[in-house]
Design an enzyme around this catalytic site. Structure first.
Site, PDB file in Angstrom:
ATOM      1  NE  ARG A  36      37.096  27.653   5.034  1.00 55.80           N
ATOM      2  CZ  ARG A  36      35.974  27.395   5.703  1.00 55.80           C
ATOM      3  NH1 ARG A  36      34.980  26.787   5.109  1.00 55.80           N
ATOM      4  NH2 ARG A  36      35.846  27.738   6.984  1.00 55.80           N
ATOM      5  CG  HIS A  67      38.366  19.790  12.345  1.00 54.22           C
ATOM      6  ND1 HIS A  67      37.546  19.475  11.301  1.00 54.22           N
ATOM      7  CD2 HIS A  67      37.566  20.323  13.305  1.00 54.22           C
ATOM      8  CE1 HIS A  67      36.301  19.829  11.605  1.00 54.22           C
ATOM      9  NE2 HIS A  67      36.282  20.337  12.820  1.00 54.22           N
ATOM     10  CE1 TYR A  70      35.463  22.958   9.880  1.00 56.77           C
ATOM     11  CE2 TYR A  70      36.955  24.349   8.619  1.00 56.77           C
ATOM     12  CZ  TYR A  70      36.483  23.885   9.834  1.00 56.77           C
ATOM     13  OH  TYR A  70      37.030  24.355  10.999  1.00 56.77           O
ATOM     14  CG  HIS A 107      31.935  19.139  10.839  1.00 56.16           C
ATOM     15  ND1 HIS A 107      31.891  20.429  10.416  1.00 56.16           N
ATOM     16  CD2 HIS A 107      32.714  19.143  11.956  1.00 56.16           C
ATOM     17  CE1 HIS A 107      32.604  21.198  11.228  1.00 56.16           C
ATOM     18  NE2 HIS A 107      33.128  20.436  12.167  1.00 56.16           N
ATOM     19  CD  GLU A 146      33.432  19.036  15.508  1.00 58.33           C
ATOM     20  OE1 GLU A 146      34.425  18.595  14.897  1.00 58.33           O
ATOM     21  OE2 GLU A 146      33.166  20.240  15.611  1.00 58.33           O
ATOM     22  CG  ASP A 180      32.318  22.341  19.198  1.00 59.57           C
ATOM     23  OD1 ASP A 180      31.824  23.224  19.933  1.00 59.57           O
ATOM     24  OD2 ASP A 180      33.033  22.598  18.212  1.00 59.57           O
ATOM     25  CG  HIS A 183      29.449  22.450  17.402  1.00 56.84           C
ATOM     26  ND1 HIS A 183      30.238  21.654  16.606  1.00 56.84           N
ATOM     27  CD2 HIS A 183      29.776  23.739  17.092  1.00 56.84           C
ATOM     28  CE1 HIS A 183      31.003  22.414  15.838  1.00 56.84           C
ATOM     29  NE2 HIS A 183      30.755  23.681  16.129  1.00 56.84           N
ATOM     30  CG  HIS A 217      36.344  20.845  18.831  1.00 55.59           C
ATOM     31  ND1 HIS A 217      37.598  20.270  18.800  1.00 55.59           N
ATOM     32  CD2 HIS A 217      35.814  20.574  17.626  1.00 55.59           C
ATOM     33  CE1 HIS A 217      37.790  19.699  17.635  1.00 55.59           C
ATOM     34  NE2 HIS A 217      36.720  19.854  16.907  1.00 55.59           N
ATOM     35  CG  ASP A 230      29.450  25.828  14.200  1.00 59.44           C
ATOM     36  OD1 ASP A 230      30.117  26.309  15.136  1.00 59.44           O
ATOM     37  OD2 ASP A 230      29.902  24.987  13.409  1.00 59.44           O
ATOM     38  CG  HIS A 232      33.418  28.223  17.419  1.00 59.34           C
ATOM     39  ND1 HIS A 232      34.415  27.407  16.964  1.00 59.34           N
ATOM     40  CD2 HIS A 232      32.279  27.513  17.279  1.00 59.34           C
ATOM     41  CE1 HIS A 232      33.901  26.260  16.558  1.00 59.34           C
ATOM     42  NE2 HIS A 232      32.610  26.298  16.724  1.00 59.34           N
ATOM     43  CD  GLU A 262      37.177  23.598  16.500  1.00 65.55           C
ATOM     44  OE1 GLU A 262      37.459  22.949  15.478  1.00 65.55           O
ATOM     45  OE2 GLU A 262      36.054  23.560  17.034  1.00 65.55           O
TER      46      GLU A 262
HETATM   47 ZN   LIG Z   1      34.452  20.939  13.836  1.00 66.75          ZN
END
Ligand SMILES: [Zn+2]
Length: 291
Positions: A36, A67, A70, A107, A146, A180, A183, A217, A230, A232, A262
């Site tokens: 982040r 990964h 983000y 992403h 992804e 994923d 997703h 994923h 999204d 999980h 994840e």
């Molecule tokens: Zn991801």
């Protein structure tokens, strides 16, 4: 399949291996910098050698996948943000090259106030340049788009969108897809029954090509089919359910492919003791493999 989870690198990238071992990982997913924040301290020679030593010591945990942050949005219509995102993604790919990590997923991004077409074009533009500019620094790194749930203006929701980017930026051996489960399901592709799973895979093959799937994923979904959210959930506790994951782990086409959880890391039992949920989810996945 090789099953594992996303592992923390707090205390140094190399420390993830020990955590992975404790959780029962055969493979793992890591961030090589804060996910982040834009800034990343360059890897030192010591960082690299510590990681490589650990990779050797824990050689049964492979492949390692990364990964990307983000924050990266190479679909952005804002040229300054696009450039910043591109540079950040390039650094992430180069770090994989330095650490001999073979896979990275990112992403695809959001088109915000532009259009789907404009966004897809921007992703393509980023990938083309990325492939060129990391040809020498990260030749063994496969860069994966992804599959996305399709929240807001997020791209990568349909197989067609991914195919358009891959075709536009490639053809290149270094491009792939990270699949994923949460997703894809949330985007509207059913995988819950053997029939639905077979139809979704057939569709993926027709539109993108199954050979483009480089890793997975594995996340269950807190939301139902096609809700474009999204969120999980632990394996078997969401709307995908155990049978959905049984379809994947028993598909011989994915033998040797890596899949990473994840999902939330811990949970308290009745007595207030912390349970390692990666262990629980991995055991659940392994129990679904038909002997
Ligand atoms: Zn991801």
């Amino acid at each position: 399949m090789r099953l594992g989870a996303q592992m923390s690198t707090a205390g140094g990238t190399y420390t993830a291996f020990k955590r992975g071992e404790e959780a029962g990982c055969e493979t793992m997913l890591i961030f090589t910098k804060s996910n982040r924040q834009w800034q990343a301290k360059p890897l030192t020679d010591k960082d690299v050698s510590q990681f490589k030593e650990a990779a050797e010591e824990y050689s049964h945990i492979h492949p390692v996948a990364v990964h990307a942050s983000y924050l990266i949005n190479v679909a952005s219509p804002d040229e300054a943000l696009w450039e910043k995102s591109y540079e950040a993604l390039k650094i992430e790919v180069e770090r994989c090259g330095q650490l001999s990590i073979p896979l990275i997923t990112f992403h695809p991004g959001s088109y915000v106030d532009s259009s789907e077409e404009a966004g897809l074009h921007n992703i393509m533009r980023a990938l083309k340049r990325l492939l060129e500019e990391t040809e020498e620094s990260a030749p063994g790194v496969t860069i994966c788009l992804e599959t996305m749930a399709g929240q807001g203006t997020n791209l990568g929701r349909t197989f067609e969108q991914l195919a358009q980017v891959l075709d536009g930026a490639g053809p290149d051996e270094r491009l792939g897809v990270c699949f994923d489960t949460c997703h894809v399901f949330s985007a509207g592709y059913d995988i819950r029954t053997p029939e639905a799973y077979a139809a979704t895979m057939k569709e993926f093959d027709k539109v993108i090509g199954l050979e483009r799937v480089k890793f997975f994923h594995f996340n269950d979904s807190k939301y139902d089919l096609g809700e474009n959210k999204d969120r999980h959930e632990h394996i078997g506790r969401g709307f995908i359910g155990e049978e959905g994951f049984a379809n994947f782990v028993n598909d011989s086409r994915w033998a040797g492919h890596a899949a990473h959880l994840e999902t939330p890391k811990t949970e308290k039992d009745e007595d207030g003791n912390e349970i390692d949920m990666d262990q629980v989810n991995l055991e659940k996945l392994r129990s679904l493999v038909k002997k």
